[in-house]
Design a protein around this motif. Structure first.
Motif, short mmCIF file in Angstrom:
data_model
loop_
_atom_site.label_atom_id
_atom_site.label_comp_id
_atom_site.label_asym_id
_atom_site.label_seq_id
_atom_site.Cartn_x
_atom_site.Cartn_y
_atom_site.Cartn_z
N VAL A 40 0.84 -1.21 0.00
CA VAL A 40 0.00 0.00 0.00
C VAL A 40 0.87 1.25 0.00
N MET A 41 1.93 1.26 0.83
CA MET A 41 2.75 2.47 0.95
C MET A 41 3.96 2.45 0.02
N ASN A 42 4.07 1.36 -0.74
CA ASN A 42 5.21 1.22 -1.65
C ASN A 42 6.54 1.41 -0.90
N ILE A 43 6.71 0.62 0.15
CA ILE A 43 7.88 0.76 1.03
C ILE A 43 9.05 -0.02 0.42
N PRO A 44 10.16 0.67 0.15
CA PRO A 44 11.31 -0.01 -0.48
C PRO A 44 11.89 -1.11 0.42
N GLU A 45 12.63 -2.02 -0.20
CA GLU A 45 13.20 -3.17 0.51
C GLU A 45 14.23 -2.78 1.58
N ASN A 46 14.85 -1.61 1.41
CA ASN A 46 15.84 -1.22 2.42
C ASN A 46 15.20 -0.54 3.64
N TYR A 47 13.92 -0.75 3.81
CA TYR A 47 13.21 -0.25 5.01
C TYR A 47 12.59 -1.43 5.76
N GLY A 144 20.71 15.71 3.13
CA GLY A 144 21.20 14.39 3.50
C GLY A 144 20.91 13.98 4.94
N VAL A 145 20.49 14.93 5.77
CA VAL A 145 20.15 14.56 7.16
C VAL A 145 18.80 13.82 7.14
N PRO A 146 18.73 12.61 7.74
CA PRO A 146 17.48 11.85 7.65
C PRO A 146 16.30 12.58 8.30
N ILE A 147 15.16 12.50 7.64
CA ILE A 147 13.94 13.10 8.20
C ILE A 147 13.18 12.03 8.97
N VAL A 148 12.81 12.36 10.19
CA VAL A 148 11.99 11.49 11.03
C VAL A 148 10.63 12.14 11.13
N ALA A 149 9.58 11.46 10.67
CA ALA A 149 8.26 12.10 10.61
C ALA A 149 7.21 11.38 11.43
N ASP A 150 6.54 12.15 12.27
CA ASP A 150 5.37 11.65 13.01
C ASP A 150 4.17 11.78 12.06
N MET A 151 3.67 10.64 11.60
CA MET A 151 2.52 10.67 10.68
C MET A 151 1.27 10.09 11.34
N SER A 152 1.20 10.23 12.66
CA SER A 152 0.08 9.62 13.40
C SER A 152 -1.28 9.98 12.83
N SER A 153 -1.44 11.23 12.40
CA SER A 153 -2.78 11.62 11.96
C SER A 153 -2.88 11.85 10.46
N SER A 154 -1.90 11.35 9.70
CA SER A 154 -2.06 11.49 8.24
C SER A 154 -1.59 10.27 7.46
N ILE A 155 -1.00 9.28 8.14
CA ILE A 155 -0.51 8.11 7.42
C ILE A 155 -1.66 7.44 6.66
N LEU A 156 -1.39 6.90 5.51
CA LEU A 156 -2.37 6.21 4.66
C LEU A 156 -3.45 7.14 4.07
N SER A 157 -3.23 8.46 4.21
CA SER A 157 -4.25 9.37 3.67
C SER A 157 -3.91 9.83 2.26
N LYS A 158 -2.65 9.60 1.85
CA LYS A 158 -2.24 10.00 0.49
C LYS A 158 -0.97 9.23 0.12
N GLU A 159 -0.60 9.32 -1.14
CA GLU A 159 0.64 8.67 -1.56
C GLU A 159 1.81 9.47 -1.02
N ILE A 160 2.82 8.78 -0.50
CA ILE A 160 4.05 9.49 -0.11
C ILE A 160 5.25 8.71 -0.64
N ASP A 161 6.38 9.43 -0.77
CA ASP A 161 7.60 8.79 -1.22
C ASP A 161 8.41 8.42 0.03
N VAL A 162 8.28 7.16 0.45
CA VAL A 162 8.91 6.70 1.69
C VAL A 162 10.43 6.92 1.65
N SER A 163 11.01 6.80 0.45
CA SER A 163 12.47 6.88 0.34
C SER A 163 13.01 8.27 0.70
N ARG A 164 12.12 9.26 0.82
CA ARG A 164 12.57 10.60 1.23
C ARG A 164 12.72 10.72 2.75
N TYR A 165 12.33 9.67 3.46
CA TYR A 165 12.36 9.72 4.93
C TYR A 165 13.35 8.70 5.50
#
Ligand code: PMP
Length: 339
Positions: A40-47, A144-165
């Motif tokens: 569903v989230m198109n999560i890459p294999e390196n995650y 290049g600094v990794p982004i850590v995102a709290d998506m508690s109230s928006s996860i699964l609500s739209k397409e996101i590019d997981v590889s940016r996080y």
């Protein structure tokens, strides 16, 4: 749907909530949920995908315990982001790259307002601010600094590019089902540097090694997440979810913008698609609005105690018809109580 199969899951003679987390039947469910989330989230294999305890708040602690070596940047756009920063400060240096408190958290900062450190271990942000009704509509450039995102109230609500996080986390109780589960999606290379005193249940390396079963996971919450994922897949995935949510939000904000009676609380360019916050002309009318709405079956519209007013939370489970009913009520209420 859940009640029908409660006592006899696929003819096993058992309810899912009775199953051992190590049983063959349950492991099959568990693997399928993980695979469906990846799909569903198109999560890459390196995650990795982790199912953890302690809700999103537990991650406020787990993140610095596992990732904060020297310094972390926190972008404070609301109360949960503030709590996350305060918790992290117990474990290392926290630099506030932006703090929206003075402006009562009514907007998301622009890229050029972020005072990001070059040497941060990560940048933490809250993708959707549940209480104030603001949402990021861009992913900041962090060099290049990794982004850590709290998506508690928006996860699964739209397409996101997981590889940016670097890491995405969420309490499951909004768009992912029921409480009792925190979902963590983490880039594999970020695992393995936990502080020595990190509680075992919050260690990402142990969670990885034990496939989220260092102890008994929230078996039923994970099962419910699986049901939610199948529902999304059947609807057409996150693309469809995104379109539905965009239409719901548009319907509601159009009503707010076309009616002087109500005042939206978030700045226009920062509006959340999930939590729509506004006020009527007085606190008394806010209270009356919530009361009359409830009498029509429109529930949970009271704003959070930190900002008062009215909040319509229109998560994935809210259909377009629900929003249209609310809009019809809003128009009628405004007419009846016009000053
Ligand atoms: N972050 C955000 C954005 C939230 O909306 C919430 C809960 N409403 C939390 C964190 C805290 O979540 P939990 O109750 O799962 O700890």
């Amino acid at each position: 749907m859940l009640s029908e199969e409660r006592y006899n899951y696929e003819g096993s003679g058992m309810a899912v909530m009775e199953m051992s987390h190590r049983s063959k039947g349950y492991l099959k469910i568990f693997e399928e949920v993980k695979a469906d989330l990846r799909k569903v989230m198109n999560i890459p294999e390196n995650y990795e995908i982790f199912f953890m305890h302690g809700g999103a708040t537990g991650q406020f602690s787990a993140i610095p315990l596992n990732l904060l070596k020297k310094k972390a940047d926190y972008i404070v756009t609301g109360n949960f982001a503030k709590k996350a920063a305060e918790e992290a400060a117990k474990y290392g240096e926290v630099h506030l790259a932006y703090n929206g408190k003075e402006e009562n958290y009514k907007r998301i900062p622009k890229q050029e307002e972020l005072k990001l450190s070059k040497d941060a271990d990560y940048v933490h942000l809250c993708a959707n601010n549940t209480i104030f009704g603001t949402e990021w509509d861009y992913i900041p450039e962090t060099n290049g600094v990794p982004i850590v995102a709290d998506m508690s109230s928006s996860i699964l609500s739209k397409e996101i590019d997981v590889s940016r996080y670097g890491l995405i986390y969420a309490g499951a109780q909004k768009n992912m089902g029921i409480s009792g589960l925190a979902v963590v999606i983490i880039r594999k290379d970020l695992i393995g540097e936990a502080k020595e005193y990190t509680p075992v249940l919050y260690r990402y390396d142990l969670t990885q090694k034990n496939d989220s079963m260092y102890n008994t996971p929230s078996t039923y919450s994970i099962y419910v997440l699986g049901k939610v994922l199948k529902w999304i897949l059947n609807l057409g995935g996150l693309k469809e979810m995104e379109q539905r949510n965009a239409l719901k939000a548009k319907t509601l904000y159009e009503c707010l913008d076309n009616c002087d009676f109500y005042t939206p609380l978030a700045k226009k360019d920062s509006r959340s698609r999930m939590n729509v916050t506004f006020t009527a002309p007085s606190p008394e009318l806010d209270a009356e609005f919530v009361k009359e709405a409830a009498e029509r079956g429109l529930l949970n519209l009271k704003g959070h105690r930190l900002i008062g007013g009215i909040r319509a939370s229109i998560y994935n489970a809210m259909p377009q018809e629900g929003v249209e009913e609310l809009v019809a009520f809003m128009k009628q209420f405004a007419k009846e109580h016009a000053l």
